[in-house]
Design an enzyme around this catalytic site. Structure first.
Site, PDB file in Angstrom:
ATOM      1  N   TYR A 163      60.238  21.473  31.009  1.00  0.00           N
ATOM      2  CA  TYR A 163      61.510  20.870  31.393  1.00  0.00           C
ATOM      3  C   TYR A 163      61.372  19.354  31.299  1.00  0.00           C
ATOM      4  O   TYR A 163      60.410  18.783  31.803  1.00  0.00           O
ATOM      5  CB  TYR A 163      61.873  21.268  32.822  1.00  0.00           C
ATOM      6  CG  TYR A 163      63.149  20.633  33.335  1.00  0.00           C
ATOM      7  CD1 TYR A 163      63.112  19.667  34.337  1.00  0.00           C
ATOM      8  CD2 TYR A 163      64.398  21.003  32.828  1.00  0.00           C
ATOM      9  CE1 TYR A 163      64.286  19.090  34.818  1.00  0.00           C
ATOM     10  CE2 TYR A 163      65.573  20.430  33.306  1.00  0.00           C
ATOM     11  CZ  TYR A 163      65.506  19.467  34.303  1.00  0.00           C
ATOM     12  OH  TYR A 163      66.658  18.887  34.784  1.00  0.00           O
ATOM     13  N   ASP A 202      55.124  13.927  28.493  1.00  0.00           N
ATOM     14  CA  ASP A 202      56.086  13.790  29.585  1.00  0.00           C
ATOM     15  C   ASP A 202      55.297  13.860  30.893  1.00  0.00           C
ATOM     16  O   ASP A 202      54.981  14.944  31.386  1.00  0.00           O
ATOM     17  CB  ASP A 202      57.153  14.893  29.514  1.00  0.00           C
ATOM     18  CG  ASP A 202      58.170  14.735  30.639  1.00  0.00           C
ATOM     19  OD1 ASP A 202      59.208  15.441  30.604  1.00  0.00           O
ATOM     20  OD2 ASP A 202      57.935  13.912  31.547  1.00  0.00           O
ATOM     21  N   LYS A 246      59.310   9.771  39.259  1.00  0.00           N
ATOM     22  CA  LYS A 246      58.840  10.231  40.572  1.00  0.00           C
ATOM     23  C   LYS A 246      57.929   9.211  41.270  1.00  0.00           C
ATOM     24  O   LYS A 246      58.400   8.278  41.896  1.00  0.00           O
ATOM     25  CB  LYS A 246      58.199  11.609  40.413  1.00  0.00           C
ATOM     26  CG  LYS A 246      59.217  12.647  39.863  1.00  0.00           C
ATOM     27  CD  LYS A 246      58.644  14.023  39.762  1.00  0.00           C
ATOM     28  CE  LYS A 246      59.525  14.933  38.944  1.00  0.00           C
ATOM     29  NZ  LYS A 246      60.556  15.627  39.727  1.00  0.00           N
TER      30      LYS A 246
HETATM   31  P1  KE4 Z   1      64.806  13.700  36.744  1.00  0.00           P
HETATM   32  O1  KE4 Z   1      65.932  13.421  35.789  1.00  0.00           O
HETATM   33  O2  KE4 Z   1      65.076  14.908  37.609  1.00  0.00           O
HETATM   34  O3  KE4 Z   1      64.391  12.468  37.551  1.00  0.00           O
HETATM   35  O4  KE4 Z   1      63.494  14.049  35.875  1.00  0.00           O
HETATM   36  C1  KE4 Z   1      63.577  15.052  34.908  1.00  0.00           C
HETATM   37  C2  KE4 Z   1      62.190  15.570  34.611  1.00  0.00           C
HETATM   38  C3  KE4 Z   1      61.574  15.195  33.430  1.00  0.00           C
HETATM   39  N1  KE4 Z   1      60.327  15.624  33.128  1.00  0.00           N
HETATM   40  C4  KE4 Z   1      59.648  16.438  33.972  1.00  0.00           C
HETATM   41  C5  KE4 Z   1      58.274  16.904  33.594  1.00  0.00           C
HETATM   42  C6  KE4 Z   1      60.228  16.842  35.203  1.00  0.00           C
HETATM   43  O5  KE4 Z   1      59.541  17.661  36.022  1.00  0.00           O
HETATM   44  C7  KE4 Z   1      61.521  16.402  35.531  1.00  0.00           C
HETATM   45  C8  KE4 Z   1      62.209  16.816  36.815  1.00  0.00           C
HETATM   46  N2  KE4 Z   1      61.505  17.706  37.644  1.00  0.00           N
HETATM   47  C9  KE4 Z   1      62.322  18.534  38.509  1.00  0.00           C
HETATM   48  C10 KE4 Z   1      61.364  19.419  39.295  1.00  0.00           C
HETATM   49  N3  KE4 Z   1      60.956  20.533  38.565  1.00  0.00           N
HETATM   50  C11 KE4 Z   1      63.202  17.721  39.400  1.00  0.00           C
HETATM   51  C12 KE4 Z   1      63.800  18.489  40.549  1.00  0.00           C
HETATM   52  C13 KE4 Z   1      65.277  18.734  40.334  1.00  0.00           C
HETATM   53  O6  KE4 Z   1      65.693  19.047  39.200  1.00  0.00           O
HETATM   54  O7  KE4 Z   1      66.003  18.617  41.356  1.00  0.00           O
END
Ligand code: KE4
Length: 423
Positions: A144, A239, A267
């Site tokens: 993801y 990523d 994060k």
């Molecule tokens: P954000 O747009 O949510 O800040 O980041 C996207 C993203 C990109 N790359 C990786 C490897 C990620 O894990 C994420 C976002 N992680 C999720 C948790 N699995 C965020 C939690 C959510 O979607 O509320």
């Protein structure tokens, strides 16, 4: 456990916010419960609006490596707020944070800050296409990378639990340039590369997959990706939104000794504030506006409050390298408890753990890719989730997320959690 206030807030929220949440995984949909509305958090503890306090292993999905409301971070942010929240102009802090990122990850010679991981990945992909002049991207099933249109293809995280594996509202034309390979399956990558060769702008990978639960790269897999991308002049994008500053101060690229062409971060670098970034070699990053022809912009990018929280967080991590061994030791202890539960209860549980990341899959395993991860018994996971809540432990409300250990988790809390796992 009394959750009356959460239930009442949920009833109100769903009328004004889709699903009552601002991110799908928070809805507790895949564990079939009403989401808890959080009132406050401190250290390793999180407290809901009904006053229930839990040992927290969600840690806001990764940012909370120091625990919630770390005094030094909060104090720095409070001080910064008094000087203004955002100027829309460059500041010294953006340069300081950029220097810290580049020093921690030598593969990153220049970095651009944005406000979310999605934005970081979306921008990195655009730069990779601009730099190579190529259109195709390869991602991995179950990885993801945020919710930008072109990447919502066999995504992970909450996209794994929603009814539509590939989001509606994304025209087929937006994903026709996205190819999907299988994690830990070099042949699936080789097949695509041999077919599309110099049409592939980049391969993007979670160097530790943490959005289909936690799945480690098998020996040689990341090195294979490094070599095959070099062979075809394709960029390798790590990523590291989750692994960056999580697996060590240098992230997964230091942990595994692989030098990607580009890296995305999020994060932890924001210390809990909206902050993410993408970076790479200077010749690649100089493609970005205003230097180069790839446009990317953002009103609150690198804002003074998020950079303050990020700098304070990274400074503490840099001053305390011992934290990484500590949180890994504690994660290993938790992994042992799950393994013991599998053995004594005869339950199908497979645990993957690396550094302070782990995931207990309710399946016999081994879990090494999307198909083996999604073979997990999500009903069993939902039951486990409810058990843990009742025992004062807050884990991810989905089988396909990670368990995060922070520097604030005490040995006593780890042992309490082990007892809760084994009860
Ligand atoms: P954000 O747009 O949510 O800040 O980041 C996207 C993203 C990109 N790359 C990786 C490897 C990620 O894990 C994420 C976002 N992680 C999720 C948790 N699995 C965020 C939690 C959510 O979607 O509320």
């Amino acid at each position: 456990m009394n959750i009356r206030e959460s239930e009442q807030l949920f009833e109100k929220s769903v009328k004004r916010i889709p699903g009552g949440v601002n991110s799908p995984v928070r809805a507790f949909g895949s564990v079939g419960r009403t989401p808890l509305f959080i009132d406050h958090a401190k250290g390793s503890r999180i407290t809901d609006v009904d006053g229930n306090t839990f040992v927290d292993y969600v840690c806001s999905w990764g940012p909370g490596i120091l625990g919630h409301a770390h005094p030094a971070v909060v104090e720095a942010v409070q001080r910064a707020c008094a000087d203004g929240l955002t100027y829309g102009a460059p500041t010294k802090k953006e340069w300081q944070l950029a220097e810290m990122v580049c020093e921690a990850m030598p593969s990153v010679e220049k970095v651009r800050m944005v406000s979310s991981g999605t934005e970081a990945v979306m921008s990195a992909i655009r730069v990779a296409r601009g730099y190579t002049g190529r259109d195709l991207i390869i991602k991995f099933k179950g990885n993801y990378h945020g919710h930008s249109d072109g990447l919502l293809v066999k995504a992970g995280s909450a996209a794994l639990t929603t009814a539509v594996p590939d989001s509606s509202g994304v025209p087929a034309s937006y994903t026709q340039n996205t190819l999907v390979a299988l994690y830990n399956d070099p042949d699936s990558v080789r097949e695509l590369m041999e077919k599309y060769r110099e049409q592939v702008a980049a391969i993007i990978v979670e160097p530790v997959a943490a959005n289909m639960g936690v799945v480690l790269p098998e020996k040689g897999f990341l090195q294979f990706l490094r070599e095959i991308t070099q062979q075809y002049g394709t960029l390798l994008i790590f990523d590291e939104v989750i692994t960056g500053f999580r697996l060590g101060f240098g992230g997964a690229q230091e942990y595994f000794g692989i030098r990607p062409d580009m890296t995305t971060l999020g994060k932890i670098i924001g210390g809990g504030m909206p902050m993410a970034a993408y970076g790479g070699r200077a010749e690649i990053m100089d493609m970005v506006s205003p230097v180069g022809p790839v446009y990317q912009a953002g009103t609150l990018s690198g804002n003074p409050i998020a950079t303050t929280a990020g700098i304070a967080t990274l400074e503490i991590l840099k001053q305390h390298p011992e934290y990484y061994d500590e949180i890994e030791r504690k994660a290993k202890r938790l992994a042992e408890a799950f393994a013991q539960r599998a053995k004594t209860a005869g339950e199908a549980i497979w645990v993957n753990q690396v550094g302070s990341l782990l995931c207990a899959f309710f399946t016999a395993g081994p879990v090494r890719d999307y198909d083996s991860a999604t073979a997990s018994d999500t009903a069993a996971y939902a039951k486990y989730f409810g058990q843990m809540l009742e025992r004062g432990v807050y884990v991810a409300p989905s089988q396909f997320e990670a368990m995060f250990v922070s520097a604030a988790h005490t040995d006593e809390e780890i042992e309490k959690t082990c007892r809760a796992v084994l009860e």
